[in-house]
Design a protein around this motif. Structure first.
Motif, PDB file in Angstrom:
ATOM      1  N   ARG A  61     -12.062   0.922   8.521  1.00 28.97           N
ATOM      2  CA  ARG A  61     -10.836   0.432   8.752  1.00 28.97           C
ATOM      3  C   ARG A  61     -10.028   0.929   9.948  1.00 28.97           C
ATOM      4  O   ARG A  61      -9.160   0.148  10.522  1.00 28.97           O
TER       5      ARG A  61
ATOM      6  N   ASP B 246      -5.093   0.276   4.582  1.00 26.08           N
ATOM      7  CA  ASP B 246      -4.198  -0.397   4.804  1.00 26.08           C
ATOM      8  C   ASP B 246      -3.000  -0.588   5.267  1.00 26.08           C
ATOM      9  O   ASP B 246      -2.264  -1.116   5.924  1.00 26.08           O
TER      10      ASP B 246
ATOM     11  N   PRO C 189       0.687  -1.392   0.072  1.00 27.15           N
ATOM     12  CA  PRO C 189      -0.015   0.075  -0.045  1.00 27.15           C
ATOM     13  C   PRO C 189       0.761   0.986   0.127  1.00 27.15           C
ATOM     14  O   PRO C 189       0.448   2.418  -0.710  1.00 27.15           O
TER      15      PRO C 189
ATOM     16  N   LYS D 223      -8.020   3.261  -0.046  1.00 25.42           N
ATOM     17  CA  LYS D 223      -7.937   2.011   0.539  1.00 25.42           C
ATOM     18  C   LYS D 223      -6.623   1.525   1.171  1.00 25.42           C
ATOM     19  O   LYS D 223      -6.064   0.983   2.016  1.00 25.42           O
TER      20      LYS D 223
END
Length: 616
Positions: free
Chosen positions: A188, A153, A122, A149
């Motif tokens: 997340r 991550d 990432p 994202k």
């Protein structure tokens, strides 16, 4: 500079062949050489050889260079996507190819950013975004979902905030795909309330939007809320796809929400033309049934699965283990090998746990030894923990301690916790005190360790030590994890906690429970007060035991179901000795089958006996 003259594709091999010149037959037409078009190159890149063989991919790459189609960004981007396929473990070659693409546009950048994320890099994805900005290749709405994202991550909060600012500044904040990524990123990072608020503000929510918020709730441990969102999704007539259903099944498995899980199964059957029962969905379904106490249905799903992967076999072995079916779990372990599936480390955790729950020590020792000797799998700390648990539960505490002290890797708190649990079961206060004190230093904020050590002291009637542990908890600000039990009725999950009276039928529940206890006492029931953690009068101890959460849930089940119906309860902690004895008697006196899942395993109570054979 021509890219074809400066860069040769990775893994490309040139094959030299000798040709013999031969005159064409009389009156034959001259041969026409067909030059590949952009479409034909793309067709090749989307074909099976390109996605399964680096050698085939390199040949297509060479053809693209030779014909000049590599300069087409759609071709070079698609080629890049193929090289970056995670199955090839070839991200470095994909990045090398990217460096040779002439003036890569946003499509090519987006492909590589996603490739980095898919390959578990990432931070590299975020760096490529900075390159995109420096190269004046303006990002588009497809750039940011992947990028957000990647920030989530990678755990890079500051960069995530900067990217969010870019989203707003460039006018993409209203785009559905971008908002989905923002909801996912917030979830997340544990900001589930912020994620839900953003989700609620979205004017148009597709299946992906719902999937993101449901998955966010599940990953944050809010399983009931996940099912509530799913129910709302249904009411808004959004058809759930495979990914949503897989997440919902995970929530059902945790809550023991069998009715919800059955609905999902029926829905998949109705939509079999559009929803394929692949290995992932099938495994989620069998896992749900196993964790909801329907091992028969789990096995039925497993047997009917046309596609199975190693993780499917692992889930079934784990299901058998938690139901105490050690022999069946071991048999399935060997059956998967006969079907050409090779066990992995997770397989051994499942089968070793099965042995631990049934006292099959010798079988566990043989399996553990075979890991390196037969399967070339180096045991990890989790495998040692399973073996320590197995030895300890069977009363072989000295061997368990010797194993801990001789481990080639540092034992983690879970390993020591298994040994401490065994000390509680077998009343070894001396070893329990030593291990317990060590755990309180290793995990000073884990309330379960304090409770277990207190249990050991209480069983030995060392009340001063019990008081000392409670004082230490208070000084450290550690709060106990209260026991809670859940029961699903009519598609609604009801939760009970000791001392809480918020349920609308609480008065009726207490009244029913009082009658039940009185009848049990007539049948010879005597409350087991040895684990009550207070030095109080015996009558007060009995009252404390009477209102344990699993008893409340069972009483609610009695007033809410027909006579003879099975009652299913899920508890977050290990069932205590008193509740275990009481429920066995309830099953005989009232002629009810009661299925209880605690933190450790499943208990099937029927006719005064339990499937665990009092070994848990």
């Amino acid at each position: 500079m021509n890219a074809a003259t400066t860069y040769s594709p990775p893994y490309h091999r040139r094959h030299h062949q000798h040709h013999h010149f031969q005159l064409p037959p009389p009156q034959s037409q001259p041969s026409i050489v067909s030059i590949p078009t952009q479409k034909s190159i793309l067709d090749l890149l989307n074909s099976k050889p390109a996605t399964s063989s680096l050698q085939s991919l390199a040949q297509i790459h060479a053809l693209a260079l030779k014909t000049g189609h590599f300069h087409d960004h759609f071709v070079s981007g698609t080629l890049l996507k193929c090289y970056a396929n995670p199955r090839f473990h070839n991200l470095d070659s994909a990045i090398q190819l990217f460096r040779n693409v002439p003036s890569p546009n946003v499509f090519v950048h987006n492909v590589l950013i996603k490739a980095c994320l898919d390959n578990g890099e990432p931070l590299q994805a975020v760096w490529l975004y900075y390159e995109l900005m420096m190269n004046d290749a303006k990002p588009n709405k497809f750039t940011y979902p992947t990028l957000l994202k990647a920030c989530g991550d990678g755990g890079i909060v500051a960069e995530g905030k900067q990217v969010h600012c870019h989203v707003v500044k460039l006018g993409f904040a209203g785009d559905g795909h971008v908002k989905n990524a923002m909801v996912s990123g917030l979830a997340r990072r544990g900001k589930i309330e912020d994620a839900r608020n953003l989700f609620d503000e979205m004017p148009d929510r597709d299946e992906i939007s719902w999937s993101v918020v449901i998955d966010g709730y599940i990953k944050s441990g809010f399983y009931k809320e996940a099912l509530e969102v799913f129910n709302t999704m249904q009411s808004e007539r959004i058809r759930p796809g495979k990914f949503v259903l897989t997440s919902v099944l995970a929530a059902c498995a945790h809550l023991g929400a069998l009715d919800h899980g059955r609905w999902v199964h029926a829905y998949v059957r109705r939509k079999k033309k559009s929803i394929v029962m692949d290995a992932v969905l099938g495994t989620a379904l069998l896992d749900m049934y196993a964790k909801c106490g329907r091992l028969d249905m789990a096995w039925e799903v497993f047997e009917s699965m046309k596609e199975k992967e190693v993780f499917s076999w692992n889930a079934m072995i784990k299901g058998l283990a938690m139901h105490g079916r050690a022999d069946d779990a071991v048999e399935l372990f060997f059956e998967m090998q006969r079907r050409k599936f090779r066990p992995n480390g997770i397989t051994f955790i499942g089968v070793l746990n099965a042995c631990a729950h049934s006292g099959a020590v010798e079988q566990a020792l043989k399996l553990f030894d075979s890991m390196e000797n037969v399967y070339n799998i180096e045991p990890e700390v989790e495998h040692y923990g399973c073996l320590v648990d197995c030895l300890g539960r069977s009363g072989r505490l000295e061997e368990a301690e010797e194993l801990v002290n001789s481990m080639p890797i540092e034992p983690n708190p879970a390993v020591y916790g298994s040994l401490l649990g065994a000390c509680r079961i077998h009343g070894n206060a001396e070893l329990g005190e030593r291990i317990g004190r060590l755990l309180l230093e290793l995990e000073p904020n884990n309330s379960g360790r304090y409770a277990l050590l207190s249990n050991i002291y209480a069983k030995a009637e060392r009340w001063d030590d019990v008081a000392e542990v409670r004082k230490l908890m208070k000084e450290r600000g550690v709060k106990t994890n209260p026991g809670s039990s859940m029961i699903e009725l009519g598609g609604c999950v009801h939760e009970f906690k000791m001392g809480e009276g918020c349920h609308p039928k609480m008065k009726e529940i207490y009244s029913t429970l009082k009658v039940m206890i009185e009848r049990l006492e007539m049948e010879g029931y005597v409350p087991n007060t040895s684990q009550v953690l207070f030095n109080i009068e015996e009558e007060e101890k009995e009252t404390a035991l009477q209102y344990h959460s699993e008893k409340l849930a069972i009483a609610f089940g009695f007033i809410s179901t027909k006579p003879g119906e099975t009652i299913r309860v899920v508890k977050n902690l290990r069932v205590c000795d008193d509740c275990h004895s009481a429920i066995k008697l309830i099953s005989r006196v009232y002629g009810r089958e009661i299925v209880l899942r605690d933190r450790v395993r499943y208990h099937h109570f029927r006719d005064g006996t339990c499937s665990c054979k009092d070994f848990w």
